[in-house]
Scaffold this active site. Structure first.
Site: not given
Length: 398
Positions: A86, A93, A103, A194
């Site tokens: 995803v 990744s 992750k 963020d």
């Protein structure tokens, strides 16, 4: 599915995958799943726990360090089923195995792991909704594990073809909850920095958002309300992580982000060449950055706008952003919500930039008027992005 730790979303068609059957091994036994608002219930069942994690993510030690529980750590990963990719990028990744997102980081594992642990523990201990829960981590594999979500907010925005009343009501509820979560984290000394659609993960029922959480703490920083000194975060096998310089002093590029979703005063300081103040990030600045960014995500969802990113960050571009904002906010938001074009023009020190700002205001067009049904969302945008730096919303959320 979207990964709770960042990495983007995929289409609904990719959801037809077999569930995982087993968890993973850890130094202290089976990995413990963490959850909140139901975000980890299914993953908890699959990983062998009846309930989401209630135990602390961090255990204070007499020497001032913080220990990460053994049952949160793993050395090997053995999740069955076909993974769904995803997200991938310079960070690493993200793969989804059924209800679990993993992750894997190429760089920056220590910083993101520490910030994720801090955010997860603060949210868990206070019962705060709207923050993704950490399910496990592995220093040897440089991995973080989270519940998987259906999609991210950007994918949800793209999926909407209409915004009827029930969709608007649900969006108002989840964005208010996200705003409260950001107010809480900033009050505990943690500024996300963020916030964007790709870092907000959702579950839906039809075209309505049911659950939304903020994730991906890779740029999170400590602000002036943080009481942390310089602890080590002790892992299994005598390994330890420390708070990085990125967490204590975020660079200007992080504070400015893509400019479009930053508070007016942050952009004005950049335009006028004022450097960030020395010392830790001021709480008020971190809070304003997070809430203003959240407001722009909501604005994009409410109006079906595609966020523009990737432009080179220059003072001229920041001037252009402010000029468009003045016109757009004046047309869409309640009176007094946006910055005054006349006042901003007077605040820009360089005459050439001030002239460019006036030209930008004169040439900008607000676009079509939105449907009346989204008016409650625009009022919430005004609270997030108001010229008071989000203070009005923070007072309501307290």
């Amino acid at each position: 599915m979207a990964a709770g730790g960042g990495g983007g979303g995929v289409s609904r068609a990719a959801l037809a995958r077999p569930p995982i059957h087993r968890g993973t091994s850890a130094p202290g036994g089976a990995i413990a799943a963490a959850g909140g608002d139901g975000d980890g219930d299914e993953a908890s069942r699959l990983l062998g726990r009846a309930q989401p994690r209630e135990a602390p993510y961090l255990i204070p030690r007499p020497d001032g360090d913080l220990a990460v529980p053994d049952d949160l750590q793993y050395a090997t990963l053995d999740l069955t089923g076909d993974p769904v990719a995803v997200g991938a990028g310079s960070y690493g990744s993200v793969l989804v195995y059924g209800s679990v997102a993993v992750k894997t980081l190429r760089a920056g594992f220590g910083h993101e792991a520490v910030m994720t642990l801090l955010a997860a523990e603060e949210a868990r201990s206070a019962g705060v909704r709207g923050v993704v829960r950490l399910m496990g981590l592995s220093a040897p594999l440089r991995q973080l594990m989270f519940p998987a979500y259906e999609m991210d907010m950007d994918a949800y925005r793209r999926s909407l073809t209409a915004r009827p009343g029930h969709v608007v009501h649900a969006l108002g509820r989840v964005f208010t909850e996200l705003g409260r979560a950001l107010v809480f984290l900033n009050g505990r000394g943690l500024s996300h920095l963020d916030v964007k659609g790709g870092n907000i993960f959702v579950r839906t029922c039809g075209n309505m958002v049911v659950t939304a959480v903020i994730g991906d703490f890779s740029l999170m920083a400590l602000n002036s309300r943080s009481a942390l000194a310089d602890p080590r975060f002790r892992l299994a096998r005598r390994k330890a992580l420390k708070i990085t310089s990125l967490a204590r002093s975020p660079p200007t590029g992080v504070l400015l982000g893509h400019a479009r979703d930053r508070p007016t005063r942050v952009l004005m300081d950049f335009i006028n060449g004022r450097p960030p103040p020395p010392g830790p990030l001021p709480y008020e600045v971190g809070l304003a950055i997070d809430l203003c960014a959240l407001g722009h995500v909501l604005l994009d969802v409410a109006l079906g706008l595609r966020p523009q990113r990737g432009q080179a960050l220059t003072r001229e571009y920041a001037v252009e952003v402010l000029a468009r904002r003045c016109v757009l906010f004046a047309a869409l938001l309640p009176p007094g919500s946006g910055p005054s074009a006349e006042a901003l023009a007077g605040d820009i020190l360089e005459e050439e930039l001030a002239a460019g700002f006036r030209e930008g205001v004169a040439s900008s067009r607000p676009g079509n008027q939105p449907p009346r049904t989204v008016a409650p969302l625009l009022e919430l945008v005004a609270r997030f992005c108001g010229e008071d730096g989000g203070a009005r919303f923070a007072e309501l959320a307290a």
